[in-house]
Design an enzyme around this catalytic site. Structure first.
Site, PDB file in Angstrom:
ATOM      1  N   ARG A 128       0.797  -1.277   0.039  1.00 33.36           N
ATOM      2  CA  ARG A 128       0.085  -0.001  -0.173  1.00 33.36           C
ATOM      3  C   ARG A 128       0.809   1.361   0.036  1.00 33.36           C
ATOM      4  NH1 ARG A 128      -3.887  -1.919   4.417  1.00 33.36           N
ATOM      5  NH2 ARG A 128      -5.501  -3.058   3.280  1.00 33.36           N
ATOM      6  N   CYS A 167      -9.415  -1.627   5.706  1.00 30.46           N
ATOM      7  CA  CYS A 167     -11.171  -1.409   5.884  1.00 30.46           C
ATOM      8  C   CYS A 167     -11.732   0.010   6.764  1.00 30.46           C
ATOM      9  CB  CYS A 167     -11.750  -2.687   6.135  1.00 30.46           C
ATOM     10  SG  CYS A 167     -10.774  -3.488   7.605  1.00 30.46           S
ATOM     11  N   ARG A 253     -12.262  -4.085  18.740  1.00 27.21           N
ATOM     12  CA  ARG A 253     -12.847  -5.018  18.027  1.00 27.21           C
ATOM     13  C   ARG A 253     -14.218  -5.359  19.098  1.00 27.21           C
ATOM     14  NH1 ARG A 253     -11.787  -6.439  13.451  1.00 27.21           N
ATOM     15  NH2 ARG A 253      -9.832  -7.475  13.469  1.00 27.21           N
ATOM     16  N   HIS A 260     -17.794  -1.566  10.247  1.00 27.41           N
ATOM     17  CA  HIS A 260     -16.993  -0.679  11.029  1.00 27.41           C
ATOM     18  C   HIS A 260     -17.385   0.672  11.591  1.00 27.41           C
ATOM     19  CE1 HIS A 260     -14.104  -3.965  10.508  1.00 27.41           C
ATOM     20  NE2 HIS A 260     -13.124  -3.366   9.915  1.00 27.41           N
TER      21      HIS A 260
END
Ligand SMILES: NC(=O)c1ccc[n+]([C@@H]2O[C@H](COP(=O)([O-])OP(=O)(O)OC[C@H]3O[C@@H](n4cnc5c(N)ncnc54)[C@H](OP(=O)(O)O)[C@@H]3O)[C@@H](O)[C@H]2O)c1
Length: 378
Positions: A128, A167, A253, A260
């Site tokens: 990335r 994400c 989490r 999310h």
């Protein structure tokens, strides 16, 4: 439609629904959570056709129907079930590859396929932040595709890697891009509440997450503090220039299956000056207008997976919520709500992104559509 309007339609729309003209593609890591989402989204895709599936030697040689234990809410696509799973590294017939590989193997494998001349459209973190690899969010930074010329030169062929962000990062970047365009964002404080599907099927034990919140996701805070700078930055003089922004992230989490949530506090650039000229109410109105008007190249080109509105502004005081809002526009839109003053920075808000659709496979598919529309596929 006028002649001028007709001429401005991308010519690739003519292949819609003609199977012979669809681009054959392979999915690497096709048996995993994101890989299954790719297989699902490719089922009726107007431009791409699933031709090959690739996974580890544990799955290789089996049919996809046997190897993938299908966990999505739609039936396993009939065209995918009989495909024989290939082993990673095998020669492939497709030159357009979607990668949902585990990051332990993605780095080397993606490089090898790109060096062989393939377009690798990847979800994994490995490449990335490479110097000539676009970290692409087509609504925000489609100009970063200029980096492909440099990358292709380095590889000596037509192959390349294009990545999509982490994400959570895609939700953050989409939520703040309209603000960045409007007034500039200098400071960002982020707290995430991330769904369990973000860790892959075997990622979080049910005994650990039920009735619980886990206040650490390994490596995630570093990604959130770095990737948006690349995405919101610019490409010039053959290199990326990061946006000048400081981000502080805390990740959790939570026991949600998909979606999310991110709580954001934003400090604008030149904030003292801005606050002298605008009341906080006026700034919030500006932000709401910017979010509602926000569109990019996928909307202009009317790409098949492009949401009509990339960011939905919700005005109800208790929204967005994962169960109610994650599937907006087939999971391709980010929802933003609760925009209000922040007593420490300037404003705060909540954003929601479907982590395996817009946060993973859907994002990569949109990237591939843009590459096809720009005639950049090998
Ligand atoms: N889940 C999300 O929301 C999300 C979002 C954004 C990005 N990502 C990224 O996307 C990638 C996939 O995530 P996931 O959640 O789908 O993971 P996953 O469910 O664990 O799936 C991993 C895939 O990689 C394959 N694989 C594992 N080891 C391999 C090896 N040694 N050689 C070849 N293939 C191998 C697996 O094949 P077998 O079935 O044969 O083992 C499987 O197809 C990761 O890099 C992740 O960081 C995930």
């Amino acid at each position: 439609m006028t002649q001028i309007e007709a001429a401005s339609q991308p010519k690739v729309h003519s292949v819609r629904d003609d199977p012979a003209q669809k681009v054959p593609v392979a999915v690497l890591g096709a048996t995993g959570s994101v890989g299954q989402r790719f297989v699902q989204l490719l089922e009726d895709h107007p431009w791409f056709r699933l031709h090959e599936v690739v996974a580890s030697e544990r799955s290789a040689g089996k049919t996809y129907g046997e190897a993938a234990s299908w966990r999505l809410g739609t039936s396993l696509p009939t065209a995918a079930a009989p495909l024989t799973v290939k082993n990673l590294g095998e020669e492939l017939e497709s030159t357009v590859l979607f990668s949902a590989l585990d990051s332990s193997v993605a780095g080397e494998a993606e490089d090898a396929y790109a060096d062989r001349g393939c377009a690798v459209i990847s979800n994994s973190r490995n490449h990335r932040l490479d110097a000539d690899v676009p970290l692409l969010v087509p609504e925000i930074n489609s100009d970063h595709l200029a980096a492909l010329e440099v990358q292709r030169k380095r590889r000596g062929g037509r192959g390349y890697i294009v990545t999509n962000p982490n994400c959570s990062v895609i939700g953050i970047a989409m939520a703040i891009a309209p603000l960045e365009r409007q007034h500039g964002v200098e400071l960002l404080h982020v707290t995430t509440m991330q769904a369990i599907s973000g860790a892959g099927y075997a990622g979080v034990a049910s005994y650990a997450i039920l009735d619980n919140v886990i206040p650490n996701i390994s490596g995630e805070e570093e990604k959130i503090e770095s990737e948006p700078l690349r995405i919101l930055g610019r490409w010039g003089q053959s290199r990326f220039h990061d946006a000048e922004m400081k981000i502080s992230a805390q990740t959790n989490r939570v026991p949600v299956v998909d979606g999310h949530m991110v709580c954001l506090s934003v400090g604008f650039r030149n904030r003292e000056d801005l606050r002298r000229h605008f009341s906080i109410e006026r700034l919030i109105e500006d932000v709401e207008e910017a979010i509602e008007a926000f569109v990019g190249e996928p909307q202009a080109l009317r790409l098949p997976s492009a949401p009509v509105r990339p960011v939905h502004l919700l005005r109800e005081q208790d929204r967005p919520q994962p169960r109610l809002d994650r599937d907006r526009e087939n999971g391709m839109s980010v929802s933003v709500g609760r925009i209000r003053p922040c007593p420490i920075l300037d404003i705060r808000m909540v954003a929601l992104v479907h982590n395996t659709v817009r946060g993973a496979a859907g994002a990569a598919l949109l990237n591939a559509e843009l590459l096809k529309a720009r005639d950049l596929l090998p």
